[in-house]
Design a protein around this motif. Structure first.
Motif, mmCIF file in Angstrom:
data_model
loop_
_atom_site.group_PDB
_atom_site.id
_atom_site.type_symbol
_atom_site.label_atom_id
_atom_site.label_comp_id
_atom_site.label_asym_id
_atom_site.label_seq_id
_atom_site.Cartn_x
_atom_site.Cartn_y
_atom_site.Cartn_z
ATOM 1 N N SER A 116 0.813 -1.211 0.000
ATOM 2 C CA SER A 116 0.000 0.000 0.000
ATOM 3 C C SER A 116 0.847 1.262 0.000
ATOM 4 O O SER A 116 2.015 1.254 0.410
ATOM 5 N N THR A 117 0.248 2.322 -0.497
ATOM 6 C CA THR A 117 0.772 3.681 -0.370
ATOM 7 C C THR A 117 -0.337 4.472 0.307
ATOM 8 O O THR A 117 -1.232 5.019 -0.360
ATOM 9 N N PRO A 118 -0.336 4.507 1.641
ATOM 10 C CA PRO A 118 -1.488 5.050 2.379
ATOM 11 C C PRO A 118 -1.501 6.563 2.516
ATOM 12 O O PRO A 118 -2.030 7.096 3.483
ATOM 13 N N ASP A 136 -2.479 9.736 -4.689
ATOM 14 C CA ASP A 136 -1.560 8.605 -4.792
ATOM 15 C C ASP A 136 -1.998 7.404 -3.955
ATOM 16 O O ASP A 136 -1.328 6.368 -3.954
ATOM 17 N N TYR A 137 -3.118 7.526 -3.253
ATOM 18 C CA TYR A 137 -3.529 6.432 -2.363
ATOM 19 C C TYR A 137 -3.801 5.150 -3.138
ATOM 20 O O TYR A 137 -4.508 5.139 -4.149
ATOM 21 N N ALA A 141 -7.898 -1.189 -3.711
ATOM 22 C CA ALA A 141 -8.501 0.129 -3.512
ATOM 23 C C ALA A 141 -7.532 1.182 -4.028
ATOM 24 O O ALA A 141 -6.353 1.161 -3.682
ATOM 25 N N LYS A 142 -8.031 2.084 -4.868
ATOM 26 C CA LYS A 142 -7.151 3.100 -5.455
ATOM 27 C C LYS A 142 -7.921 4.389 -5.707
ATOM 28 O O LYS A 142 -9.050 4.366 -6.185
ATOM 29 N N GLU A 185 -9.242 17.136 -4.227
ATOM 30 C CA GLU A 185 -7.972 16.523 -3.809
ATOM 31 C C GLU A 185 -6.915 17.613 -3.665
ATOM 32 O O GLU A 185 -6.818 18.527 -4.504
ATOM 33 N N ARG A 186 -6.114 17.535 -2.601
ATOM 34 C CA ARG A 186 -5.289 18.664 -2.187
ATOM 35 C C ARG A 186 -4.180 19.036 -3.172
ATOM 36 O O ARG A 186 -3.737 20.188 -3.189
#
Length: 209
Positions: free
Chosen positions: A78-80, A85-86, A104-105, A153-154
């Motif tokens: 994961s890239t949490p 980019d999640y 989940a992406k 999204e930031r």
């Protein structure tokens, strides 16, 4: 040797051959019938994917629904980061064969019909839809849910949603209805975990949330 004894002596090889054929046939039937299937490997809460919120419940489900195997392994990557980019992936194998994918992406928001056509893996069987998130999709080997996430999204300053799915490439044990319900339940659990971990600011629209 009398004539009677000679006939008995001649019959013995045929009797032995018949017994051998019968035994071989019995072993084949037993094998095809699953009598000698390998013992099913155990799946514990510590084994299963980390992107499932209730790992004990997941272990119980996977223990009975995944295709029979002597050994199961699960790997989560994961890239949490709470932004575009999640991503969270878990793959499960049974005796080295891929039997489960939980994914989940985050991605830029799009109409759900476009999402269905371009953001889901290949699948088989009749496609049906259900109400969960923005839209849910169900087949015999896949359940996917499109979940609202970021209003803006930031980094990109664009709205983003989550693509979530549970996939069973080798199928699951049970009737088609049971399999579809199991996959939907797994996808819902993964979606609920991802929505929280990604720190989404929009309601998930998942059941009971």
């Amino acid at each position: 040797m009398t004539e009677s004894s000679e006939r008995k002596s001649r019959r013995k090889p045929f009797i032995y051959a018949a017994v051998a054929v019968a035994a071989a046939t019995g072993l084949l039937v037993a094998h095809l019938g699953g009598v000698f299937e390998a013992e099913r490997g155990t799946i514990t809460a510590d084994d299963v994917c980390r992107n499932l919120p209730d790992r004990q419940a997941a272990a119980d489900i996977l223990s009975s629904k995944l295709p029979r195997a002597a050994r199961y392994d699960f790997a989560t990557r994961s890239t949490p980061t709470p932004d575009w980019d999640y991503i969270s992936n878990c793959s499960g194998t049974g005796d080295g064969k891929n039997v489960l994918n939980l994914h989940a992406k985050a991605g830029v928001a799009m109409p759900w019909r476009q999402w269905v056509n371009h953001n889901l893996p290949p699948t088989s069987g009749k496609r049906t839809y259900f109400n969960s998130g923005i839209k849910g999709v169900s087949t015999v080997d896949l359940a996917a849910i499109y979940i609202p996430c970021y209003r803006t999204e930031r980094k990109t300053r664009e709205p983003h949603n989550l693509t979530v799915f549970a996939q069973a490439p080798e199928g699951l044990m049970g009737s088609e209805k049971e399999v579809r319900q199991t996959l939907i339940g797994l996808a819902t659990a993964v979606g609920r975990y991802a929505h929280e971990e990604a720190k989404c600011d929009l309601p998930s629209k998942l059941p009971n949330s």
